[in-house]
Design a protein around this motif. Structure first.
Motif, PDB file in Angstrom:
ATOM      1  N   ASP A  66      76.761 -15.970 -60.303  1.00  0.00           N
ATOM      2  CA  ASP A  66      76.350 -14.997 -61.054  1.00  0.00           C
ATOM      3  C   ASP A  66      74.889 -14.708 -60.445  1.00  0.00           C
ATOM      4  OD1 ASP A  66      78.874 -14.636 -62.703  1.00  0.00           O
ATOM      5  OD2 ASP A  66      78.103 -16.414 -63.914  1.00  0.00           O
ATOM      6  N   ILE A  67      74.698 -14.737 -59.304  1.00  0.00           N
ATOM      7  CA  ILE A  67      73.442 -13.982 -58.657  1.00  0.00           C
ATOM      8  C   ILE A  67      73.380 -12.501 -58.833  1.00  0.00           C
ATOM      9  CG2 ILE A  67      72.462 -13.488 -56.573  1.00  0.00           C
ATOM     10  CD1 ILE A  67      72.862 -16.174 -55.402  1.00  0.00           C
ATOM     11  N   ASP A  68      72.275 -11.911 -59.264  1.00  0.00           N
ATOM     12  CA  ASP A  68      72.440 -10.545 -59.326  1.00  0.00           C
ATOM     13  C   ASP A  68      71.850 -10.196 -57.916  1.00  0.00           C
ATOM     14  OD1 ASP A  68      71.499  -7.996 -59.744  1.00  0.00           O
ATOM     15  OD2 ASP A  68      69.844  -8.368 -61.218  1.00  0.00           O
ATOM     16  N   TRP A  69      72.921  -9.684 -57.221  1.00  0.00           N
ATOM     17  CA  TRP A  69      72.856  -9.392 -55.678  1.00  0.00           C
ATOM     18  C   TRP A  69      72.114  -8.522 -55.377  1.00  0.00           C
ATOM     19  CZ3 TRP A  69      75.386 -12.582 -52.215  1.00  0.00           C
ATOM     20  CH2 TRP A  69      75.388 -12.152 -51.064  1.00  0.00           C
ATOM     21  N   THR A  70      71.696  -7.453 -55.982  1.00  0.00           N
ATOM     22  CA  THR A  70      71.120  -6.384 -55.746  1.00  0.00           C
ATOM     23  C   THR A  70      69.503  -6.314 -56.365  1.00  0.00           C
ATOM     24  OG1 THR A  70      72.096  -4.594 -57.381  1.00  0.00           O
ATOM     25  CG2 THR A  70      72.972  -4.807 -55.222  1.00  0.00           C
ATOM     26  N   GLY A  71      69.657  -7.146 -57.221  1.00  0.00           N
ATOM     27  CA  GLY A  71      68.340  -6.932 -58.320  1.00  0.00           C
ATOM     28  C   GLY A  71      68.443  -5.966 -59.200  1.00  0.00           C
ATOM     29  N   GLU A  72      69.348  -5.202 -59.405  1.00  0.00           N
ATOM     30  CA  GLU A  72      69.302  -4.098 -60.390  1.00  0.00           C
ATOM     31  C   GLU A  72      70.264  -4.482 -61.770  1.00  0.00           C
ATOM     32  OE1 GLU A  72      70.839  -0.699 -58.090  1.00  0.00           O
ATOM     33  OE2 GLU A  72      69.084  -0.847 -56.511  1.00  0.00           O
ATOM     34  N   GLY A  73      70.667  -5.635 -61.774  1.00  0.00           N
ATOM     35  CA  GLY A  73      71.402  -5.857 -62.850  1.00  0.00           C
ATOM     36  C   GLY A  73      72.985  -5.367 -63.066  1.00  0.00           C
ATOM     37  N   THR A  74      73.362  -4.808 -61.639  1.00  0.00           N
ATOM     38  CA  THR A  74      74.663  -4.305 -61.983  1.00  0.00           C
ATOM     39  C   THR A  74      75.653  -4.707 -61.154  1.00  0.00           C
ATOM     40  OG1 THR A  74      73.955  -2.497 -59.861  1.00  0.00           O
ATOM     41  CG2 THR A  74      73.666  -1.814 -62.352  1.00  0.00           C
ATOM     42  N   ASP A  75      75.379  -5.890 -60.001  1.00  0.00           N
ATOM     43  CA  ASP A  75      76.302  -6.279 -59.139  1.00  0.00           C
ATOM     44  C   ASP A  75      76.083  -7.904 -59.124  1.00  0.00           C
ATOM     45  OD1 ASP A  75      78.067  -6.850 -57.004  1.00  0.00           O
ATOM     46  OD2 ASP A  75      76.673  -6.082 -55.441  1.00  0.00           O
ATOM     47  N   PHE A  76      76.759  -8.587 -59.953  1.00  0.00           N
ATOM     48  CA  PHE A  76      76.414  -9.989 -60.122  1.00  0.00           C
ATOM     49  C   PHE A  76      77.702 -10.724 -59.210  1.00  0.00           C
ATOM     50  CE2 PHE A  76      74.206  -8.472 -63.664  1.00  0.00           C
ATOM     51  CZ  PHE A  76      73.311  -9.395 -63.461  1.00  0.00           C
ATOM     52  N   ARG A  77      77.382 -11.652 -58.342  1.00  0.00           N
ATOM     53  CA  ARG A  77      78.229 -12.205 -57.357  1.00  0.00           C
ATOM     54  C   ARG A  77      78.214 -13.798 -57.304  1.00  0.00           C
ATOM     55  NH1 ARG A  77      77.761  -8.735 -51.905  1.00  0.00           N
ATOM     56  NH2 ARG A  77      77.982  -6.390 -53.175  1.00  0.00           N
ATOM     57  N   SER A  78      79.554 -14.350 -56.855  1.00  0.00           N
ATOM     58  CA  SER A  78      79.492 -16.075 -56.848  1.00  0.00           C
ATOM     59  C   SER A  78      79.926 -16.133 -55.507  1.00  0.00           C
ATOM     60  CB  SER A  78      80.155 -16.455 -57.814  1.00  0.00           C
ATOM     61  OG  SER A  78      79.908 -16.067 -59.367  1.00  0.00           O
ATOM     62  N   GLY A  79      79.699 -17.258 -54.967  1.00  0.00           N
ATOM     63  CA  GLY A  79      80.239 -17.753 -53.618  1.00  0.00           C
ATOM     64  C   GLY A  79      79.573 -18.960 -52.923  1.00  0.00           C
ATOM     65  N   LEU A  80      79.889 -18.872 -51.849  1.00  0.00           N
ATOM     66  CA  LEU A  80      79.318 -19.950 -50.783  1.00  0.00           C
ATOM     67  C   LEU A  80      78.058 -19.777 -50.124  1.00  0.00           C
ATOM     68  CD1 LEU A  80      80.224 -22.782 -49.654  1.00  0.00           C
ATOM     69  CD2 LEU A  80      81.002 -21.383 -47.616  1.00  0.00           C
ATOM     70  N   TRP A  81      76.815 -20.424 -50.617  1.00  0.00           N
ATOM     71  CA  TRP A  81      75.535 -19.949 -50.336  1.00  0.00           C
ATOM     72  C   TRP A  81      75.492 -20.972 -48.721  1.00  0.00           C
ATOM     73  CZ3 TRP A  81      71.302 -20.831 -54.162  1.00  0.00           C
ATOM     74  CH2 TRP A  81      70.114 -20.316 -53.743  1.00  0.00           C
ATOM     75  N   ARG A  82      75.657 -22.125 -48.750  1.00  0.00           N
ATOM     76  CA  ARG A  82      75.573 -23.088 -47.575  1.00  0.00           C
ATOM     77  C   ARG A  82      77.003 -23.823 -47.067  1.00  0.00           C
ATOM     78  NH1 ARG A  82      70.145 -23.046 -47.808  1.00  0.00           N
ATOM     79  NH2 ARG A  82      69.469 -20.874 -47.195  1.00  0.00           N
ATOM     80  N   LEU A  83      77.189 -23.850 -46.080  1.00  0.00           N
ATOM     81  CA  LEU A  83      78.090 -24.816 -45.270  1.00  0.00           C
ATOM     82  C   LEU A  83      77.861 -25.564 -44.236  1.00  0.00           C
ATOM     83  CD1 LEU A  83      81.096 -25.965 -45.943  1.00  0.00           C
ATOM     84  CD2 LEU A  83      81.730 -24.122 -44.472  1.00  0.00           C
ATOM     85  N   ASN A  84      77.790 -26.974 -44.309  1.00  0.00           N
ATOM     86  CA  ASN A  84      77.402 -27.624 -43.213  1.00  0.00           C
ATOM     87  C   ASN A  84      78.221 -28.762 -43.039  1.00  0.00           C
ATOM     88  OD1 ASN A  84      74.930 -26.820 -44.769  1.00  0.00           O
ATOM     89  ND2 ASN A  84      73.720 -27.539 -43.187  1.00  0.00           N
ATOM     90  N   ILE A  85      79.049 -28.649 -41.908  1.00  0.00           N
ATOM     91  CA  ILE A  85      80.049 -29.710 -41.640  1.00  0.00           C
ATOM     92  C   ILE A  85      79.316 -30.485 -40.573  1.00  0.00           C
ATOM     93  CG2 ILE A  85      82.530 -30.300 -40.918  1.00  0.00           C
ATOM     94  CD1 ILE A  85      82.176 -29.082 -43.703  1.00  0.00           C
ATOM     95  N   ALA A  86      79.311 -31.990 -40.787  1.00  0.00           N
ATOM     96  CA  ALA A  86      78.498 -32.736 -39.840  1.00  0.00           C
ATOM     97  C   ALA A  86      78.980 -32.613 -38.425  1.00  0.00           C
ATOM     98  CB  ALA A  86      78.751 -34.179 -40.384  1.00  0.00           C
ATOM     99  N   ASP A  87      78.148 -32.913 -37.481  1.00  0.00           N
ATOM    100  CA  ASP A  87      78.465 -33.022 -35.974  1.00  0.00           C
ATOM    101  C   ASP A  87      79.613 -34.102 -35.820  1.00  0.00           C
ATOM    102  OD1 ASP A  87      78.393 -33.077 -33.137  1.00  0.00           O
ATOM    103  OD2 ASP A  87      76.468 -33.956 -33.168  1.00  0.00           O
ATOM    104  N   GLY A  88      80.650 -33.937 -35.334  1.00  0.00           N
ATOM    105  CA  GLY A  88      81.813 -34.655 -35.013  1.00  0.00           C
ATOM    106  C   GLY A  88      82.754 -34.759 -36.134  1.00  0.00           C
ATOM    107  N   GLN A  89      82.694 -33.917 -37.360  1.00  0.00           N
ATOM    108  CA  GLN A  89      83.686 -33.746 -38.389  1.00  0.00           C
ATOM    109  C   GLN A  89      84.172 -32.471 -38.384  1.00  0.00           C
ATOM    110  OE1 GLN A  89      84.429 -36.329 -40.040  1.00  0.00           O
ATOM    111  NE2 GLN A  89      82.908 -37.871 -39.084  1.00  0.00           N
ATOM    112  N   GLN A  90      83.943 -31.457 -37.466  1.00  0.00           N
ATOM    113  CA  GLN A  90      84.334 -30.247 -37.570  1.00  0.00           C
ATOM    114  C   GLN A  90      85.726 -30.257 -37.159  1.00  0.00           C
ATOM    115  OE1 GLN A  90      81.517 -27.485 -35.842  1.00  0.00           O
ATOM    116  NE2 GLN A  90      79.871 -28.272 -36.986  1.00  0.00           N
ATOM    117  N   GLY A  91      86.511 -29.240 -37.472  1.00  0.00           N
ATOM    118  CA  GLY A  91      88.030 -29.114 -37.053  1.00  0.00           C
ATOM    119  C   GLY A  91      88.889 -29.756 -37.719  1.00  0.00           C
TER     120      GLY A  91
END
Length: 152
Positions: A66-91
């Motif tokens: 529920d982030i106010d994406w535009t700062g205008e109070g009309t577009d609230f979004r949810s999602g993935l902010w960060r994704l870090n998969i460790a070196d050697g663990q990808q795939g």
């Protein structure tokens, strides 16, 4: 083999901040310590978690809700902010697990779409996100592409 999420605690904090992506990917995603600092100052929207395989940290994700994406109070979004998969663990499916985990939490909270951003270009993760069904919205956030995944 069991993949799970763990909340960040005093007991696993050092493990979390020691997690590193491949050296050639460091310019694509903020280090975990920056994400945890952002989560500290935005506790009402940030959802940081370690991704673990049989108790061993293999990655980190941070969702947002529920982030106010535009700062205008009309577009609230949810999602993935960060994704870090460790070196050697990808795939190994951990990135897919992370996206699914955030999607499940968004659905649990009543949401119907998952928003994320990624660096464009050949060295970025666009192929990963597009293969999962994300579609670019045509927007950018800084120099990043904004994508959305419908959660039907």
């Amino acid at each position: 083999m069991t993949t799970s999420l763990q909340e960040i605690t005093p007991e696993n904090f050092e493990t979390a901040i020691d997690l590193r992506v491949r050296p050639d990917q460091e310019h694509l995603v903020a280090p975990v310590v920056k994400s945890l600092a952002e989560a500290y100052v935005h506790p009402d929207i940030a959802w940081p978690r370690l991704i673990c395989e049989d108790g061993e940290a293999v990655g980190f994700l941070m969702g947002f809700f529920d982030i106010d994406w535009t700062g205008e109070g009309t577009d609230f979004r949810s999602g993935l902010w960060r994704l870090n998969i460790a070196d050697g663990q990808q795939g190994r499916g951990y990135g897919r697990f992370a996206v699914q985990s955030v999607a499940d939490e968004i659905r649990r909270r009543g949401g119907t779409r998952l928003t994320t951003t990624w660096h464009p270009g050949a060295d970025g993760p666009a192929g990963f996100y597009l293969a999962l069904g994300f579609r670019p919205t045509g927007e950018t956030s800084g120099d990043q592409t904004v994508g959305v995944l419908a959660l039907n």
